[in-house]
Design a protein around this motif. Structure first.
Motif, PDB file in Angstrom:
ATOM      1  N   SER A  26      21.554   2.302 -10.380  1.00  0.00           N
ATOM      2  CA  SER A  26      21.726   1.114 -10.032  1.00  0.00           C
ATOM      3  C   SER A  26      20.649   0.920  -9.010  1.00  0.00           C
ATOM      4  O   SER A  26      19.651  -0.099  -8.933  1.00  0.00           O
ATOM      5  CB  SER A  26      22.878   0.679  -9.760  1.00  0.00           C
ATOM      6  N   VAL A  27      20.680   1.822  -7.874  1.00  0.00           N
ATOM      7  CA  VAL A  27      19.595   1.721  -6.832  1.00  0.00           C
ATOM      8  C   VAL A  27      18.153   1.779  -7.387  1.00  0.00           C
ATOM      9  O   VAL A  27      17.498   1.031  -6.845  1.00  0.00           O
ATOM     10  CB  VAL A  27      19.936   2.779  -5.973  1.00  0.00           C
ATOM     11  N   LEU A  28      17.976   2.573  -8.311  1.00  0.00           N
ATOM     12  CA  LEU A  28      16.528   2.733  -8.911  1.00  0.00           C
ATOM     13  C   LEU A  28      15.949   1.546  -9.378  1.00  0.00           C
ATOM     14  O   LEU A  28      14.715   1.062  -9.258  1.00  0.00           O
ATOM     15  CB  LEU A  28      16.353   3.899  -9.719  1.00  0.00           C
ATOM     16  N   VAL A  29      16.800   0.717 -10.300  1.00  0.00           N
ATOM     17  CA  VAL A  29      16.572  -0.537 -10.954  1.00  0.00           C
ATOM     18  C   VAL A  29      16.189  -1.279  -9.970  1.00  0.00           C
ATOM     19  O   VAL A  29      15.326  -2.516 -10.070  1.00  0.00           O
ATOM     20  CB  VAL A  29      17.487  -0.668 -11.975  1.00  0.00           C
ATOM     21  N   GLN A  30      17.322  -1.614  -9.008  1.00  0.00           N
ATOM     22  CA  GLN A  30      17.006  -2.680  -8.006  1.00  0.00           C
ATOM     23  C   GLN A  30      15.890  -2.414  -7.077  1.00  0.00           C
ATOM     24  O   GLN A  30      14.880  -3.262  -7.007  1.00  0.00           O
ATOM     25  CB  GLN A  30      18.162  -2.763  -6.919  1.00  0.00           C
ATOM     26  N   TYR A  31      15.493  -1.249  -6.627  1.00  0.00           N
ATOM     27  CA  TYR A  31      14.045  -0.994  -5.770  1.00  0.00           C
ATOM     28  C   TYR A  31      12.920  -1.348  -6.901  1.00  0.00           C
ATOM     29  O   TYR A  31      11.957  -1.513  -6.352  1.00  0.00           O
ATOM     30  CB  TYR A  31      14.180   0.555  -5.281  1.00  0.00           C
ATOM     31  N   LEU A  32      13.066  -0.791  -8.355  1.00  0.00           N
ATOM     32  CA  LEU A  32      11.976  -1.257  -9.118  1.00  0.00           C
ATOM     33  C   LEU A  32      11.526  -2.498  -9.100  1.00  0.00           C
ATOM     34  O   LEU A  32      10.443  -3.000  -9.044  1.00  0.00           O
ATOM     35  CB  LEU A  32      12.381  -0.506 -10.335  1.00  0.00           C
ATOM     36  N   MET A  33      12.529  -3.522  -9.151  1.00  0.00           N
ATOM     37  CA  MET A  33      12.222  -5.068  -9.379  1.00  0.00           C
ATOM     38  C   MET A  33      11.549  -5.455  -7.750  1.00  0.00           C
ATOM     39  O   MET A  33      10.619  -6.214  -7.875  1.00  0.00           O
ATOM     40  CB  MET A  33      13.817  -5.754  -9.281  1.00  0.00           C
ATOM     41  N   LEU A  34      12.128  -4.902  -6.702  1.00  0.00           N
ATOM     42  CA  LEU A  34      11.485  -5.052  -5.487  1.00  0.00           C
ATOM     43  C   LEU A  34      10.061  -4.724  -5.282  1.00  0.00           C
ATOM     44  O   LEU A  34       9.024  -5.284  -4.813  1.00  0.00           O
ATOM     45  CB  LEU A  34      12.341  -4.691  -4.304  1.00  0.00           C
ATOM     46  N   ALA A  35       9.770  -3.440  -5.978  1.00  0.00           N
ATOM     47  CA  ALA A  35       8.627  -2.819  -5.682  1.00  0.00           C
ATOM     48  C   ALA A  35       7.641  -3.786  -6.697  1.00  0.00           C
ATOM     49  O   ALA A  35       6.421  -3.807  -6.531  1.00  0.00           O
ATOM     50  CB  ALA A  35       8.635  -1.405  -6.470  1.00  0.00           C
ATOM     51  N   GLU A  36       8.073  -4.341  -7.891  1.00  0.00           N
ATOM     52  CA  GLU A  36       7.194  -5.118  -8.647  1.00  0.00           C
ATOM     53  C   GLU A  36       6.707  -6.337  -8.057  1.00  0.00           C
ATOM     54  O   GLU A  36       5.708  -6.917  -8.031  1.00  0.00           O
ATOM     55  CB  GLU A  36       7.811  -5.530  -9.953  1.00  0.00           C
ATOM     56  N   GLN A  37       7.564  -6.582  -6.978  1.00  0.00           N
ATOM     57  CA  GLN A  37       7.312  -7.852  -6.079  1.00  0.00           C
ATOM     58  C   GLN A  37       6.415  -7.622  -5.112  1.00  0.00           C
ATOM     59  O   GLN A  37       5.897  -8.352  -4.370  1.00  0.00           O
ATOM     60  CB  GLN A  37       8.617  -8.515  -5.606  1.00  0.00           C
ATOM     61  N   GLY A  38       6.154  -6.205  -4.842  1.00  0.00           N
ATOM     62  CA  GLY A  38       5.222  -5.933  -3.709  1.00  0.00           C
ATOM     63  C   GLY A  38       5.809  -5.528  -2.466  1.00  0.00           C
ATOM     64  O   GLY A  38       5.208  -5.111  -1.498  1.00  0.00           O
ATOM     65  N   TYR A  39       7.054  -5.081  -2.520  1.00  0.00           N
ATOM     66  CA  TYR A  39       7.661  -4.538  -1.104  1.00  0.00           C
ATOM     67  C   TYR A  39       7.378  -3.196  -1.061  1.00  0.00           C
ATOM     68  O   TYR A  39       7.625  -2.351  -1.959  1.00  0.00           O
ATOM     69  CB  TYR A  39       8.974  -4.623  -1.293  1.00  0.00           C
ATOM     70  N   GLU A  40       6.448  -2.945  -0.123  1.00  0.00           N
ATOM     71  CA  GLU A  40       6.042  -1.318   0.026  1.00  0.00           C
ATOM     72  C   GLU A  40       7.211  -0.470   0.327  1.00  0.00           C
ATOM     73  O   GLU A  40       7.292   0.680  -0.223  1.00  0.00           O
ATOM     74  CB  GLU A  40       5.267  -1.360   1.243  1.00  0.00           C
ATOM     75  N   VAL A  41       8.169  -0.827   1.063  1.00  0.00           N
ATOM     76  CA  VAL A  41       9.315   0.098   1.202  1.00  0.00           C
ATOM     77  C   VAL A  41      10.175   0.199   0.075  1.00  0.00           C
ATOM     78  O   VAL A  41      10.673   1.339  -0.093  1.00  0.00           O
ATOM     79  CB  VAL A  41      10.003  -0.528   2.484  1.00  0.00           C
ATOM     80  N   ALA A  42      10.174  -0.627  -0.903  1.00  0.00           N
ATOM     81  CA  ALA A  42      10.547  -0.383  -2.096  1.00  0.00           C
ATOM     82  C   ALA A  42      10.013   0.560  -2.827  1.00  0.00           C
ATOM     83  O   ALA A  42      10.578   1.323  -3.622  1.00  0.00           O
ATOM     84  CB  ALA A  42      11.176  -1.852  -2.843  1.00  0.00           C
ATOM     85  N   GLN A  43       8.585   0.384  -2.891  1.00  0.00           N
ATOM     86  CA  GLN A  43       7.824   1.474  -3.738  1.00  0.00           C
ATOM     87  C   GLN A  43       7.977   2.970  -3.457  1.00  0.00           C
ATOM     88  O   GLN A  43       8.165   3.719  -4.058  1.00  0.00           O
ATOM     89  CB  GLN A  43       6.418   0.816  -3.790  1.00  0.00           C
ATOM     90  N   SER A  44       8.217   3.122  -2.056  1.00  0.00           N
ATOM     91  CA  SER A  44       8.143   4.386  -1.397  1.00  0.00           C
ATOM     92  C   SER A  44       9.609   4.812  -1.703  1.00  0.00           C
ATOM     93  O   SER A  44       9.737   6.146  -1.930  1.00  0.00           O
ATOM     94  CB  SER A  44       8.008   4.300  -0.060  1.00  0.00           C
ATOM     95  N   ASN A  45      10.624   3.926  -1.690  1.00  0.00           N
ATOM     96  CA  ASN A  45      12.026   4.398  -2.116  1.00  0.00           C
ATOM     97  C   ASN A  45      11.853   4.668  -3.599  1.00  0.00           C
ATOM     98  O   ASN A  45      12.974   5.850  -3.906  1.00  0.00           O
ATOM     99  CB  ASN A  45      12.999   3.345  -1.673  1.00  0.00           C
ATOM    100  N   VAL A  46      11.498   3.932  -4.519  1.00  0.00           N
ATOM    101  CA  VAL A  46      11.465   4.389  -5.894  1.00  0.00           C
ATOM    102  C   VAL A  46      10.734   5.521  -5.979  1.00  0.00           C
ATOM    103  O   VAL A  46      11.217   6.685  -6.923  1.00  0.00           O
ATOM    104  CB  VAL A  46      10.768   3.446  -6.660  1.00  0.00           C
ATOM    105  N   ALA A  47       9.693   5.890  -5.399  1.00  0.00           N
ATOM    106  CA  ALA A  47       9.014   7.329  -5.475  1.00  0.00           C
ATOM    107  C   ALA A  47       9.925   8.418  -5.127  1.00  0.00           C
ATOM    108  O   ALA A  47       9.947   9.324  -5.693  1.00  0.00           O
ATOM    109  CB  ALA A  47       7.676   7.106  -4.758  1.00  0.00           C
ATOM    110  N   PHE A  48      10.710   8.242  -3.894  1.00  0.00           N
ATOM    111  CA  PHE A  48      11.384   9.035  -3.226  1.00  0.00           C
ATOM    112  C   PHE A  48      12.694   9.563  -4.430  1.00  0.00           C
ATOM    113  O   PHE A  48      12.999  10.860  -4.418  1.00  0.00           O
ATOM    114  CB  PHE A  48      12.119   8.644  -1.798  1.00  0.00           C
ATOM    115  N   ILE A  49      13.258   8.600  -5.060  1.00  0.00           N
ATOM    116  CA  ILE A  49      14.319   8.869  -5.877  1.00  0.00           C
ATOM    117  C   ILE A  49      13.956   9.561  -6.904  1.00  0.00           C
ATOM    118  O   ILE A  49      14.537  10.433  -7.448  1.00  0.00           O
ATOM    119  CB  ILE A  49      15.064   7.329  -6.219  1.00  0.00           C
ATOM    120  N   LEU A  50      12.923   9.108  -7.622  1.00  0.00           N
ATOM    121  CA  LEU A  50      12.209   9.896  -8.790  1.00  0.00           C
ATOM    122  C   LEU A  50      11.691  11.138  -8.277  1.00  0.00           C
ATOM    123  O   LEU A  50      12.013  12.268  -9.024  1.00  0.00           O
ATOM    124  CB  LEU A  50      10.998   9.121  -9.184  1.00  0.00           C
ATOM    125  N   ASP A  51      11.216  11.428  -7.062  1.00  0.00           N
ATOM    126  CA  ASP A  51      10.835  12.637  -6.676  1.00  0.00           C
ATOM    127  C   ASP A  51      12.047  13.726  -6.563  1.00  0.00           C
ATOM    128  O   ASP A  51      11.889  14.929  -6.737  1.00  0.00           O
ATOM    129  CB  ASP A  51      10.165  12.463  -5.379  1.00  0.00           C
TER     130      ASP A  51
END
Length: 758
Positions: free
Chosen positions: A569-594
């Motif tokens: 659930s966390v990953l999907v929510q941060y993915l949506m925010l990352a699509e909107q251009g939130y840099e902190v969400a993009q780094s959080n998505v990368a961290f979870i995948l990492d």
């Protein structure tokens, strides 16, 4: 023998549709207000208005609605022909009351339920040949049962009994939806929200569009319903067929991120485009970021400016005096690497502790909780009802000190000036508190009085007094005083128009993070007013405003899910925010995948996807993301091993952001000759530069030099003792035997000054 190869083609209709959408895209402006779906009922037969719905006992025929007007039109046409010129001078008169057409359908509701429509009929001086929605706000068709409605006021709805029954079902479903949504918005308990979403699921099963949208998003994010991306996708596809912009945007997100479907940036762009054309603000924001960064589209600052400005207009208009909700940007990587650092969240037990102190009469705790509930943030939802309770406790405990009075007056000013669901707006009450605060020299009260005189709230408009109070507040560094001074200079209200002064005060207010200051600066840079036009600067400022919208609350929702351990659930929510251009969400998505925490992607997808989001976060200036890119290319995570590219990323982090870690990595690669020429002296330079970046006072304390001298002395003594022991262990030559000077043992040649080896 030759074979023909078929040329691969696409449907020309779809191609033209996509091209048309893309051509229209830069000129799209968002619908900044959501549609009001409440069904309005009319009060009285006033001019330009139909009477309210009066339900009777109708007799509903089975005839169609629109085709039934033809026989009546034919009768009227024949009457015109027989009357000749006479009909040209006088309006057509309706037939006598006892001559109702037998082939016209019987209608229901209104003031003449069961009576047939008469066409044409006269309404507000205009003839209508069929049913109309004119004069009604709910979009329902009606007609008059006599020719002159303006005089007779007789009308019915144009619907059969079956249609009326369907309408009643839809209205009942709408009432159920509104009731459930109200309860969802008022409760904060997760267990209650889960039960309410189950009820919302039942409403969605009846075909209610908005309920289906909410349920689909809840299934997508795992909000109070079990996460089911496949079922969410099916609901979005059904809604998209009806033209739902929210569903189109959601499908664009699914295709962009490859959730439940094969990733397709082309399809994502099409869905985002139609979502934006339908007025969806999230779609505008996503497209703004894509054009700004060149993600899947050619980079275009002007197109990004168009989309971001549309969203920023809405966000700025939604900001109140208190500045709106606080936005919490928490990096998951920082929490893991620095577990002792504060995350900006207040734990539940700490909130309960403050609540206990507040109930016992602790003024500081009452003020703190009141401020949290007034603004929201740090894990506490905005709640004015609770805030009123805190103020009541505040009054009972009374006030100790001027600082508490100022805080108290600020709360009352904000609530009464703006109003809320629990505190009605009252300019007179707000003015009283503003005056009391101003008498204490408080900039909040001074700024409030300035607003009162500027807009005439409870006092006559007086620009001179408004300017005076704003200047007093601005001199004390109060952000609203600075903002309003900038506005007065920009518009020339009470002062001579001066764009330089406006720019100065907007810049000061922006340093405190005021959304309106960023918005005004963006407008000035976008239009070149008072400054040289800069599309890039305007886009960055508008982007800052857009990221302060209400959808930023999803950042806290995602973090709460992370605390609960629901990583999918966390990953999907941060993915949506990352699509909107939130840099902190993009780094959080990368961290979870990492960390390989989520299960919605396969093992071989995690590193390439993480690399993609580290790249996007690094492009927005996040230093750790830039170092991660160097690591990924160094070790070959999600890409081939490429030392040269790793060096580029490390060097960028070192030169642009002075990263100590990047300097160390560059030094290591210089030493080993990996991706760069092996130069050992370079290592010492990098180590020296690395040491210059370290604050030894903070790291080792103010007496660090004494500690260092002690350690060096101990090391020196250890080395000397070790070398002397080695010297004693060397065997002596037999008597009478003399060695040549060049044949002396190595230990004897080097024993002159053991300290030189240091």
């Amino acid at each position: 023998m030759t074979t023909r190869r078929r040329k691969k083609t696409t449907a020309p209709g779809i191609g033209r549709l996509v091209i048309a959408a893309l051509l229209l895209l830069p000129h799209v402006t968002a619908d900044l207000q959501e549609e009001n779906n409440d069904v309005s009922e009319f009060q009285s037969p006033a001019a330009g208005q139909i009477p309210s719905d009066v339900e009777g006992q109708p007799v509903a025929p089975d005839e169609m609605l629109l085709e039934d007007t033809e026989p009546q039109r034919e009768q009227e046409f024949n009457r015109k022909e027989s009357d000749g010129a006479k009909t040209e001078e006088h309006p057509i008169q309706p037939p006598p009351s006892d001559e109702k057409p037998t082939d016209a359908p019987v209608r229901i509701g209104g003031t003449a339920s069961g009576e047939p429509c008469v066409f044409p009929f006269l309404f507000l001086g205009k003839e209508y040949l069929g049913c109309t929605t004119e004069g009604r706000g709910d979009g329902r068709l009606w007609c008059a049962t006599t020719y002159d409605y303006d005089q007779d006021k007789k009308w019915v709805f144009c619907e059969t009994e079956e249609q009326a029954q369907q309408r009643r079902i839809e209205e009942e479903t709408e009432e159920q939806y509104q009731a459930v949504v109200r309860m969802i918005n008022t409760t904060t308990r997760k267990s209650q929200k889960k039960d309410l979403y189950k009820k919302l699921l039942n409403v969605a099963g009846k075909g209610h569009g908005k309920a289906m949208e909410k349920v689909a998003y809840a299934m997508l994010f795992g909000d109070y319903l079990a996460q089911n991306i496949t079922q969410a996708k099916e609901l979005f596809e059904k809604l998209a067929l009806t033209g739902s912009p929210k569903a189109q945007t959601a499908l664009g997100f699914l295709y962009a991120s490859g959730l439940g479907v094969n990733s397709s940036q082309a399809k994502a762009l099409v869905y985002y485009t139609f979502g934006a054309l339908g007025g969806n603000l999230m779609a505008h924001m996503i497209l703004g970021y894509r054009y700004w960064g060149g993600v899947g589209v050619p980079q275009s600052c002007e197109s990004a400016l168009t989309h971001y400005r549309a969203v920023a207009n809405h966000v700025a208009s939604d900001v109140s005096l208190t500045g709106g909700n606080a936005v919490q940007r928490i990096r998951l990587l920082d929490e893991v690497e620095n577990p002792g650092s504060t995350s900006g969240m207040l734990e539940e037990d700490l909130i309960q502790y403050y609540q206990f102190l507040a109930e016992k009469g602790d003024v500081q705790a009452q003020v703190g909780l009141g401020q949290l509930h007034l603004h929201g943030g740090r894990g506490v939802e905005q709640n004015h009802q609770v805030n009123v309770g805190q103020v009541s406790c505040f009054l009972l405990g009374f006030i100790a000190g001027v600082a508490h009075i100022i805080y108290f007056l600020f709360f009352l000013n904000s609530m009464y000036s703006e109003g809320s669901e629990f505190v009605p707006q009252n300019n007179d009450t707000a003015l009283q508190y503003f005056k009391k605060a101003s008498d204490l020299g408080n900039p909040v009260g001074q700024s409030g009085l300035g607003m009162a005189y500027l807009y005439g709230r409870g006092v006559p408009v007086n620009y001179e007094l408004a300017l005076k109070y704003f200047q007093k507040a601005a001199e004390q560094g109060w952000v609203d005083g600075q903002l309003q001074l900038g506005t007065m200079y920009y518009n020339g209200i009470g002062v001579k128009r001066d764009y330089k002064q406006a720019l100065k005060f907007f810049n000061l207010a922006s340093q405190a993070g005021h959304i309106h200051a960023f918005y005004n600066l963006a407008q000035m840079h976008a239009t070149g007013t008072g400054v040289m036009r800069s599309c890039h600067t305007a886009v960055e400022l508008f982007k800052n405003v857009c990221e302060r919208g209400r959808w930023s609350e999803r950042l806290m929702s995602a973090y709460s899910s992370y605390k609960d351990g629901d990583l999918d659930s966390v990953l999907v929510q941060y993915l949506m925010l990352a699509e909107q251009g939130y840099e902190v969400a993009q780094s959080n998505v990368a961290f979870i995948l990492d960390q390989h925490g989520a299960k919605i992607f396969t093992e071989n997808e995690t590193y390439p996807r993480a690399l993609l989001h580290w790249t996007r976060a690094a492009a927005q200036g996040y230093m750790v993301a830039r170092i991660k890119l160097g690591d990924y290319h160094f070790y070959g995570y999600g890409t081939d091993v490429d030392y040269e590219t790793a060096v580029i990323h490390y060097r960028l982090a070192s030169e642009q952001q002075h990263s100590a870690q990047a300097m160390f990595n560059l030094g290591y690669m210089h030493e080993k000759g990996l991706g760069i020429k092996q130069v050992r002296p370079k290592v010492m330079c990098l180590v020296k530069e690395l040491l210059s970046q370290v604050d030894l006072d903070q790291l080792l304390g103010p007496e660090w030099d004494l500690y260092l001298m002690t350690v060096i002395a101990l090391l020196l003594g250890t080395v000397i003792a070790y070398r002397q022991r080695q010297h004693q262990a060397v065997p002596q030559a037999p008597p009478g035997l003399h060695r040549p000077a060049g044949d002396q043992p190595e230990q004897e040649q080097e024993q002159d000054d053991p300290a030189e080896d240091l």
